[in-house]
Write a protein that holds these residues in place. Sequence first.
Motif: not given
Length: 122
Positions: A87-112
């Motif tokens: 039950p604690e898995d209940t949530a809205q799930y989102y996928c994110a990819i980084p601006w400019g490709g390659f490494t993971c970035k902070s959420p504010e620098y990602s596409y959602w």
Amino acid sequence: VPQVAESGGGSVQAGGSLTLSCVVSNYIYDRFCMQWFRQAPGKEREEVASIDDIDSITYADSVKGRFTISKDSAKKILTLQMNNLKPEDTAQYYCAIPWGGFTCKSPEYSYWGQGTQVTVSS
């Protein structure tokens, strides 16, 4: 602008399974981090799992051993296999990819994406 589209959410009972998918389009990079986040009502956004541009994988402690992330880089599809849901898995799930490709970035620098809802009943 890159497009990120999640699917596969739904309602299941505790102990059940779901598979989430994230499809990326209009994105020129072939090597890039892909991340799953979730947010439940009244709670902060949480990173669930990620697979970076060299395919290193990390999981939140709360999902280790139950969730499996995988990526088809050629098709730009990210998958999250979720088993033994709680039950604690209940949530809205989102996928994110980084601006400019390659490494993971902070959420504010990602596409959602818009997210997909997962509801687990006890």
